[in-house]
Design a protein around this motif. Structure first.
Motif, PDB file in Angstrom:
ATOM      1  N   GLU A  63      41.337  51.819  38.439  1.00 33.11           N
ATOM      2  CA  GLU A  63      42.311  51.235  37.517  1.00 33.11           C
ATOM      3  C   GLU A  63      41.867  49.848  37.052  1.00 33.11           C
ATOM      4  O   GLU A  63      41.144  49.142  37.749  1.00 33.11           O
ATOM      5  N   MET A  64      42.322  49.477  35.861  1.00 39.04           N
ATOM      6  CA  MET A  64      42.114  48.141  35.322  1.00 39.04           C
ATOM      7  C   MET A  64      43.480  47.486  35.146  1.00 39.04           C
ATOM      8  O   MET A  64      44.389  48.081  34.555  1.00 39.04           O
ATOM      9  N   ILE A  65      43.618  46.271  35.680  1.00 33.58           N
ATOM     10  CA  ILE A  65      44.877  45.542  35.633  1.00 33.58           C
ATOM     11  C   ILE A  65      44.700  44.319  34.735  1.00 33.58           C
ATOM     12  O   ILE A  65      43.752  43.550  34.912  1.00 33.58           O
ATOM     13  N   TYR A  66      45.613  44.140  33.790  1.00 32.61           N
ATOM     14  CA  TYR A  66      45.592  42.966  32.920  1.00 32.61           C
ATOM     15  C   TYR A  66      46.566  41.929  33.471  1.00 32.61           C
ATOM     16  O   TYR A  66      47.726  42.245  33.759  1.00 32.61           O
ATOM     17  N   VAL A  67      46.098  40.693  33.647  1.00 28.42           N
ATOM     18  CA  VAL A  67      46.915  39.605  34.185  1.00 28.42           C
ATOM     19  C   VAL A  67      46.961  38.494  33.136  1.00 28.42           C
ATOM     20  O   VAL A  67      46.051  37.657  33.054  1.00 28.42           O
ATOM     21  N   ALA A  68      47.981  38.498  32.331  1.00 21.87           N
ATOM     22  CA  ALA A  68      48.109  37.516  31.255  1.00 21.87           C
ATOM     23  C   ALA A  68      48.462  36.152  31.825  1.00 21.87           C
ATOM     24  O   ALA A  68      49.105  36.041  32.881  1.00 21.87           O
ATOM     25  N   GLY A  69      48.047  35.090  31.133  1.00 21.80           N
ATOM     26  CA  GLY A  69      48.431  33.747  31.526  1.00 21.80           C
ATOM     27  C   GLY A  69      49.938  33.628  31.635  1.00 21.80           C
ATOM     28  O   GLY A  69      50.674  34.140  30.793  1.00 21.80           O
ATOM     29  N   GLY A  70      50.414  32.951  32.696  1.00 24.31           N
ATOM     30  CA  GLY A  70      51.843  32.802  32.919  1.00 24.31           C
ATOM     31  C   GLY A  70      52.431  33.834  33.845  1.00 24.31           C
ATOM     32  O   GLY A  70      53.638  33.813  34.105  1.00 24.31           O
ATOM     33  N   THR A  71      51.604  34.757  34.384  1.00 21.70           N
ATOM     34  CA  THR A  71      52.084  35.833  35.248  1.00 21.70           C
ATOM     35  C   THR A  71      51.988  35.434  36.715  1.00 21.70           C
ATOM     36  O   THR A  71      50.908  35.083  37.202  1.00 21.70           O
ATOM     37  N   VAL A  72      53.105  35.479  37.432  1.00 24.76           N
ATOM     38  CA  VAL A  72      53.086  35.296  38.882  1.00 24.76           C
ATOM     39  C   VAL A  72      52.395  36.507  39.498  1.00 24.76           C
ATOM     40  O   VAL A  72      52.696  37.652  39.166  1.00 24.76           O
ATOM     41  N   HIS A  73      51.456  36.285  40.431  1.00 22.75           N
ATOM     42  CA  HIS A  73      50.710  37.425  40.961  1.00 22.75           C
ATOM     43  C   HIS A  73      50.057  37.090  42.295  1.00 22.75           C
ATOM     44  O   HIS A  73      49.869  35.912  42.644  1.00 22.75           O
ATOM     45  N   GLU A 116      58.618  34.893  32.339  1.00 18.82           N
ATOM     46  CA  GLU A 116      59.381  35.933  33.022  1.00 18.82           C
ATOM     47  C   GLU A 116      58.987  37.328  32.575  1.00 18.82           C
ATOM     48  O   GLU A 116      59.094  38.287  33.346  1.00 18.82           O
ATOM     49  N   ARG A 117      58.501  37.459  31.354  1.00 15.11           N
ATOM     50  CA  ARG A 117      58.018  38.757  30.870  1.00 15.11           C
ATOM     51  C   ARG A 117      56.677  38.537  30.174  1.00 15.11           C
ATOM     52  O   ARG A 117      56.559  37.669  29.317  1.00 15.11           O
ATOM     53  N   THR A 118      55.680  39.311  30.563  1.00 11.85           N
ATOM     54  CA  THR A 118      54.348  39.190  29.970  1.00 11.85           C
ATOM     55  C   THR A 118      53.814  40.586  29.652  1.00 11.85           C
ATOM     56  O   THR A 118      54.443  41.598  29.966  1.00 11.85           O
ATOM     57  N   ALA A 119      52.616  40.634  29.074  1.00  8.66           N
ATOM     58  CA  ALA A 119      51.958  41.902  28.773  1.00  8.66           C
ATOM     59  C   ALA A 119      51.159  42.430  29.958  1.00  8.66           C
ATOM     60  O   ALA A 119      50.436  43.417  29.827  1.00  8.66           O
ATOM     61  N   SER A 120      51.284  41.791  31.121  1.00  4.92           N
ATOM     62  CA  SER A 120      50.510  42.205  32.290  1.00  4.92           C
ATOM     63  C   SER A 120      50.888  43.608  32.748  1.00  4.92           C
ATOM     64  O   SER A 120      52.035  44.044  32.596  1.00  4.92           O
ATOM     65  N   GLY A 121      49.918  44.303  33.330  1.00  2.86           N
ATOM     66  CA  GLY A 121      50.162  45.647  33.851  1.00  2.86           C
ATOM     67  C   GLY A 121      48.875  46.448  33.911  1.00  2.86           C
ATOM     68  O   GLY A 121      47.776  45.937  33.651  1.00  2.86           O
ATOM     69  N   LYS A 165      44.305  37.993  53.026  1.00  2.00           N
ATOM     70  CA  LYS A 165      45.575  37.288  53.101  1.00  2.00           C
ATOM     71  C   LYS A 165      46.047  36.994  51.694  1.00  2.00           C
ATOM     72  O   LYS A 165      45.250  36.750  50.797  1.00  2.00           O
ATOM     73  N   ASN A 166      47.352  37.005  51.497  1.00  3.03           N
ATOM     74  CA  ASN A 166      47.917  36.780  50.181  1.00  3.03           C
ATOM     75  C   ASN A 166      48.036  35.287  49.879  1.00  3.03           C
ATOM     76  O   ASN A 166      48.088  34.446  50.770  1.00  3.03           O
ATOM     77  N   SER A 167      48.107  34.973  48.596  1.00  2.00           N
ATOM     78  CA  SER A 167      48.430  33.632  48.128  1.00  2.00           C
ATOM     79  C   SER A 167      49.059  33.793  46.758  1.00  2.00           C
ATOM     80  O   SER A 167      48.399  34.245  45.825  1.00  2.00           O
ATOM     81  N   LEU A 168      50.328  33.476  46.654  1.00  5.55           N
ATOM     82  CA  LEU A 168      51.033  33.694  45.394  1.00  5.55           C
ATOM     83  C   LEU A 168      50.641  32.612  44.398  1.00  5.55           C
ATOM     84  O   LEU A 168      50.874  31.421  44.624  1.00  5.55           O
ATOM     85  N   CYS A 169      50.022  33.041  43.288  1.00  5.32           N
ATOM     86  CA  CYS A 169      49.527  32.107  42.280  1.00  5.32           C
ATOM     87  C   CYS A 169      50.165  32.401  40.935  1.00  5.32           C
ATOM     88  O   CYS A 169      50.820  33.420  40.733  1.00  5.32           O
ATOM     89  N   ARG A 170      49.923  31.477  40.016  1.00  3.46           N
ATOM     90  CA  ARG A 170      50.333  31.694  38.649  1.00  3.46           C
ATOM     91  C   ARG A 170      49.299  31.048  37.760  1.00  3.46           C
ATOM     92  O   ARG A 170      49.017  29.856  37.902  1.00  3.46           O
ATOM     93  N   PHE A 171      48.698  31.836  36.893  1.00  2.75           N
ATOM     94  CA  PHE A 171      47.690  31.307  35.980  1.00  2.75           C
ATOM     95  C   PHE A 171      48.386  30.850  34.715  1.00  2.75           C
ATOM     96  O   PHE A 171      49.152  31.597  34.112  1.00  2.75           O
ATOM     97  N   THR A 172      48.078  29.641  34.305  1.00  2.00           N
ATOM     98  CA  THR A 172      48.837  29.017  33.234  1.00  2.00           C
ATOM     99  C   THR A 172      48.392  29.469  31.849  1.00  2.00           C
ATOM    100  O   THR A 172      47.270  29.914  31.649  1.00  2.00           O
ATOM    101  N   ARG A 173      49.292  29.306  30.912  1.00  2.00           N
ATOM    102  CA  ARG A 173      48.970  29.455  29.495  1.00  2.00           C
ATOM    103  C   ARG A 173      48.311  28.171  29.004  1.00  2.00           C
ATOM    104  O   ARG A 173      48.484  27.101  29.572  1.00  2.00           O
TER     105      ARG A 173
END
Length: 266
Positions: free
Chosen positions: A93-103, A144-149, A22-30
């Motif tokens: 694949e490896m996914i980078y999730v930078a702080g501040g990214t909604v995911h 709104e824009r991060t290095a995540s991807g 199940k999904n849960s929309l989170c955001r990891f803080t800076r």
């Protein structure tokens, strides 16, 4: 922990396996925003896709054109269908999730997560479940824009006719993660093969396939089978991983110096 840890009183890394249903929309803080609300650290992490069914997706960041303040009430503007950027993911694949990214992680995949040690997670949307949300803190932290991807990686380094490989999966400010595939020979940090990038850091290994044995002088051998994790203290400078037929494992450590964010793509 080793001297590479930024806080000598806090263990620097966490690794875990995720089986999202199940999904849960989170955001990891800076870190700066976390400290504003009394939390000591932000949270940046990466995801290795160990398995993915066809059509498996993750939400990573905001859709193009979406900003934090350009829609109606907060609960509507942060709903995944309204704002999230959904992308397909594939095994390896490896996914980078930078702080501040909604995911969020969609169902159908198995993820090995490596993260900066932090208890700070702000939940923005929870698909109707009764868990608490953290709208004020979460929205204050959204970038709104991060290095995540998806991480753009160099070609793996092979040996013994290509039967053994070492792939640099990600190098980032808070962690380095390599993938080892051993079939005919052991991995060793002794002598000329010492892993200098992690010599000042604790190391964590997680097996994603097969089985091996971790050995170090003065320590009992430890089995490393699929799904197992082994922690190597920074004080243990030399150790080996000997495959039992074959083993594939991730090894994470803390960078010994300043490292930029990785190159990514969506």
């Amino acid at each position: 922990m080793g001297t590479a840890a930024r806080d000598p009183q806090r263990f620097p890394l966490l690794m875990s396996s995720c089986f999202p249903r199940k999904n849960s929309l989170c955001r990891f803080t800076r870190r700066r925003t976390a400290q504003r609300f009394g939390d000591p650290w932000g949270k940046t992490e990466c995801w290795y896709v160990a398995h993915a069914k066809p059509g498996s997706q993750i939400a990573l960041g905001l859709k193009p054109g979406v900003t934090v303040g350009n829609s109606g009430n907060p609960s509507r503007r942060i709903a995944p269908k309204n704002c999230s950027n959904w992308i397909n993911v594939y095994q390896g694949e490896m996914i980078y999730v930078a702080g501040g990214t909604v995911h969020t992680l969609g169902p159908g995949s198995v993820i090995v997560e490596t993260q900066q040690q932090s208890d700070t997670t702000y939940r923005l949307y929870d698909y109707g479940r009764p868990r608490p949300l953290h709208l004020e803190r979460g929205l204050a932290s959204v970038k709104e824009r991060t290095a995540s991807g998806k991480v753009i990686r160099p070609a793996p380094v092979g040996s013994n006719g290509g039967k053994n490989r070492r792939s640099a999966m990600i190098s980032a400010p808070y962690f380095n993660v390599d993938l080892f595939e051993l079939k005919t020979a052991q991995f060793s940090t002794a002598g000329s093969e010492r892993d200098d990038s992690s010599k000042l850091s604790v190391q964590i290994m997680v097996a994603v396939e097969g089985c091996g044995v971790v050995e170090a002088q003065g320590c009992n051998p430890v089995t490393l089978a699929k799904g197992d994790a082994v922690v190597i203290p920074a004080a243990v400078r030399d150790f080996t991983v000997r495959p039992q037929w074959a083993v594939e494992f991730l090894k994470a450590s803390v960078p010994s110096g300043i490292v930029p964010e990785p190159k990514t793509r969506m």
